[in-house]
Design a protein around this motif. Sequence first.
Motif, PDB file in Angstrom:
ATOM      1  N   ALA A   8      44.028  20.479  44.741  1.00  0.00           N
ATOM      2  CA  ALA A   8      44.818  19.835  45.495  1.00  0.00           C
ATOM      3  C   ALA A   8      44.582  18.467  44.435  1.00  0.00           C
ATOM      4  O   ALA A   8      45.443  17.716  44.088  1.00  0.00           O
ATOM      5  N   ALA A  70      53.644  12.063  39.740  1.00  0.00           N
ATOM      6  CA  ALA A  70      54.223  11.624  41.000  1.00  0.00           C
ATOM      7  C   ALA A  70      53.633  10.252  41.550  1.00  0.00           C
ATOM      8  O   ALA A  70      54.448   9.638  42.541  1.00  0.00           O
ATOM      9  N   ASN A  74      56.763   8.092  42.957  1.00  0.00           N
ATOM     10  CA  ASN A  74      56.781   7.548  44.233  1.00  0.00           C
ATOM     11  C   ASN A  74      57.006   6.043  44.082  1.00  0.00           C
ATOM     12  O   ASN A  74      57.668   5.490  44.793  1.00  0.00           O
ATOM     13  N   HIS A  99      49.746   9.275  50.658  1.00  0.00           N
ATOM     14  CA  HIS A  99      48.937   9.210  49.507  1.00  0.00           C
ATOM     15  C   HIS A  99      48.962   7.490  48.844  1.00  0.00           C
ATOM     16  O   HIS A  99      50.034   6.999  49.303  1.00  0.00           O
ATOM     17  N   SER A 101      49.728   6.242  46.393  1.00  0.00           N
ATOM     18  CA  SER A 101      50.779   5.907  45.478  1.00  0.00           C
ATOM     19  C   SER A 101      51.974   5.462  46.308  1.00  0.00           C
ATOM     20  O   SER A 101      52.863   4.843  45.713  1.00  0.00           O
ATOM     21  N   MET A 146      55.454  12.190  53.703  1.00  0.00           N
ATOM     22  CA  MET A 146      55.111  13.231  52.784  1.00  0.00           C
ATOM     23  C   MET A 146      55.334  14.671  53.451  1.00  0.00           C
ATOM     24  O   MET A 146      55.439  14.617  54.715  1.00  0.00           O
ATOM     25  N   ASN A 150      47.510  15.649  51.563  1.00  0.00           N
ATOM     26  CA  ASN A 150      46.721  15.939  50.591  1.00  0.00           C
ATOM     27  C   ASN A 150      45.116  16.005  50.951  1.00  0.00           C
ATOM     28  O   ASN A 150      44.492  16.655  50.392  1.00  0.00           O
ATOM     29  N   ASP A 177      57.330  12.618  49.649  1.00  0.00           N
ATOM     30  CA  ASP A 177      56.560  13.056  48.584  1.00  0.00           C
ATOM     31  C   ASP A 177      56.199  14.669  48.787  1.00  0.00           C
ATOM     32  O   ASP A 177      55.475  14.908  49.812  1.00  0.00           O
ATOM     33  N   VAL A 179      54.475  16.565  46.696  1.00  0.00           N
ATOM     34  CA  VAL A 179      53.605  17.078  45.797  1.00  0.00           C
ATOM     35  C   VAL A 179      52.465  18.325  46.341  1.00  0.00           C
ATOM     36  O   VAL A 179      52.630  19.199  45.161  1.00  0.00           O
ATOM     37  N   GLN A 180      52.148  18.192  47.384  1.00  0.00           N
ATOM     38  CA  GLN A 180      51.275  19.295  47.836  1.00  0.00           C
ATOM     39  C   GLN A 180      52.123  20.269  48.521  1.00  0.00           C
ATOM     40  O   GLN A 180      51.475  21.376  48.992  1.00  0.00           O
ATOM     41  N   SER A 200      55.014  16.394  41.058  1.00  0.00           N
ATOM     42  CA  SER A 200      53.966  16.412  39.949  1.00  0.00           C
ATOM     43  C   SER A 200      53.695  17.784  39.350  1.00  0.00           C
ATOM     44  O   SER A 200      53.528  18.597  39.949  1.00  0.00           O
ATOM     45  N   HIS A 202      51.167  18.499  37.210  1.00  0.00           N
ATOM     46  CA  HIS A 202      49.783  19.163  37.095  1.00  0.00           C
ATOM     47  C   HIS A 202      49.142  19.559  38.415  1.00  0.00           C
ATOM     48  O   HIS A 202      48.085  20.345  38.366  1.00  0.00           O
ATOM     49  N   LYS A 203      49.980  19.621  39.472  1.00  0.00           N
ATOM     50  CA  LYS A 203      49.443  20.117  40.767  1.00  0.00           C
ATOM     51  C   LYS A 203      49.877  21.629  40.814  1.00  0.00           C
ATOM     52  O   LYS A 203      49.596  22.256  41.657  1.00  0.00           O
ATOM     53  N   CYS A 324      42.135  10.953  43.910  1.00  0.00           N
ATOM     54  CA  CYS A 324      42.639   9.619  43.522  1.00  0.00           C
ATOM     55  C   CYS A 324      41.849   8.483  43.938  1.00  0.00           C
ATOM     56  O   CYS A 324      42.159   7.336  43.077  1.00  0.00           O
TER      57      CYS A 324
END
Length: 376
Positions: A8, A70, A74, A99, A101, A146, A150, A177, A179-180, A200, A202-203, A324
């Motif tokens: 994550a 992300a 955001n 998150h 952000s 979200m 996360n 969001d 991302v996850q 994102s 890189h996730k 983060c």
Amino acid sequence: MPVYLDNAATTRPCAQAVAAAVDAMTVNFGNPSSLHRAGLDAQLIVDKSRKIIADSLGAAPDNIIFTSGATESNNLALRGASAAYGRKRRKIIISAVEHASVEETVAALEKNCFEIMRISPRSDGRIYSEDFLGSCDENTCLVSMMLVNNETGYILPVKETFTAVKRRFPEIVTHCDCVQGYMKLPVRANSLGADLISLSGHKIHGVKGAGALYIKKGIRVLPVVTGGKQEKGIRSGTESVPMIAAFGAAAEALTDDIGQRFERANELKKYLLGKLSDIENVAVNSPEDCSPYIINISAAGKRSEIMLHFLESKEIYVSSGSACSKGAQSGVLEQFGIRGKRADSALRISITAETTETELDLFASALREGLEKIRG
Ligand code: PLP
């Protein structure tokens, strides 16, 4: 080989992503804004990734703006949409488990005379769409929720909430969001009811440094970064072609078997929970129906950081809190009713469909050893 259970935080770039990034650094290294052939080739790479990501959301390429990740998506969503719609309507509603952000960005907007409402989970640890809807009014410009938390993997009721909000207040802009959740759960822009979606690279086994913001047709987002008017003027700055190429390649590699991977992650989660149930004094903090990719546990009051470093000494990598916030507690667990020693000893194990049972065995036995050896 180290056992990496912190997916994550970030994922290992897949072979396709690495190959695409290398190509865009060695062969097709032009600037997409240049008018010559090298520039055009770079633009084609960006366009290819844009189409892959748009297709994966059931959207059109025109809806996708590339960013650096992300966090920036955001920021762009919240600052850009509140700048466009917040002149008269000054209220923004978010969940209290977002998150940093999102949370830090609305905290900054709060200082700029926006009213921020944070909707907490109820005592059962769940967030209710009625609570969001009940806080919406004629003064609200933006609602942000979200998809997957996360820290715990909790899946928020985004679709129900956004549908209910839009039915009563069609003028409110909705942001998610994702991302996850992206490439882990089915994410379609229309069925989610989101006007704005943050992603994102890189996730999802891309490379750090690329993200995207989906912007529904007709929704206005004012730029935060101004300059050469790249990305339709919404996000100026030369596109990071290698990272965007990797993002597209990673998304393409995953998009067809999200369901199969989900099933595999579920099997692995069940396997891990089975192992953990044999260990005394381990509590599971994630709800039962959470994303199978994130499992949050507490280990008998042993401080997370100490356990984390014990596991690290065995080359097993997990996370305390979210990466983060550099391991610092974000307050999100407390929102879910996890407090005191239980929160201080929380560990996040985050897997991929490629995680193996052997890796989970190694984790479980190292955890058991840590529980015996670590004092206090
Ligand atoms: N949103 C969520 C839910 C996250 O988990 C993260 C990263 O952990 C981000 C946003 C920030 O993403 P990025 O690292 O691409 O800036």
